[in-house]
Design a protein around this motif. Structure first.
Motif, PDB file in Angstrom:
ATOM      1  N   SER A  30       0.824  -1.216   0.000  1.00  0.00           N
ATOM      2  CA  SER A  30       0.000   0.000   0.000  1.00  0.00           C
ATOM      3  C   SER A  30       0.859   1.267   0.000  1.00  0.00           C
ATOM      4  CB  SER A  30      -0.938   0.014   1.202  1.00  0.00           C
ATOM      5  OG  SER A  30      -0.212   0.277   2.388  1.00  0.00           O
ATOM      6  N   GLN A  31       2.167   1.096  -0.256  1.00  0.00           N
ATOM      7  CA  GLN A  31       3.113   2.212  -0.362  1.00  0.00           C
ATOM      8  C   GLN A  31       3.459   2.867   0.972  1.00  0.00           C
ATOM      9  OE1 GLN A  31       4.502   2.465  -3.408  1.00  0.00           O
ATOM     10  NE2 GLN A  31       3.109   0.824  -3.936  1.00  0.00           N
ATOM     11  N   SER A  33       5.969   2.779   3.920  1.00  0.00           N
ATOM     12  CA  SER A  33       7.278   2.233   4.228  1.00  0.00           C
ATOM     13  C   SER A  33       7.330   1.754   5.680  1.00  0.00           C
ATOM     14  CB  SER A  33       8.339   3.306   3.987  1.00  0.00           C
ATOM     15  OG  SER A  33       9.604   2.809   4.328  1.00  0.00           O
TER      16      SER A  33
END
Length: 91
Positions: A30-31, A33
């Motif tokens: 889902s991007q 980090s």
């Protein structure tokens, strides 16, 4: 006390290493980090692992975990003070 919308490092704990690994994969997709790390001694983590999510607001982390239906135990903010990390539990 940390402001809920301020950007900070967050620690997410889990009941099992399987859940921690699954959450790491889902959040990465889902991007958001994140890194799997050993749980700090002052934080209770039943599996010994947790996720470190850097430079995010707690609200963004809560929303990501909820939208992905990630099963987690607790969410903490990580705040360095005078060279020592302090952790504050949310909810």
């Amino acid at each position: 006390m940390t402001q809920p919308n301020s950007t900070q490092d967050c620690i997410v704990t889990f009941q099992s290493s399987h859940l921690a690994l699954k959450a790491e994969q889902q959040l990465a997709q889902s991007q958001m980090s994140c890194r799997l790390i050993s749980a700090p001694r002052v934080i209770s983590s039943q599996c010994g692992f947790c996720l470190l999510i850097e430079n995010q607001s707690s609200q963004a982390v809560f929303e990501a975990l909820d939208s992905l239906s990630v099963a987690y135990s607790n969410l903490y903010s990580k705040q360095p003070r005078q060279g020592v990390n302090h952790y504050e539990k949310y909810r």
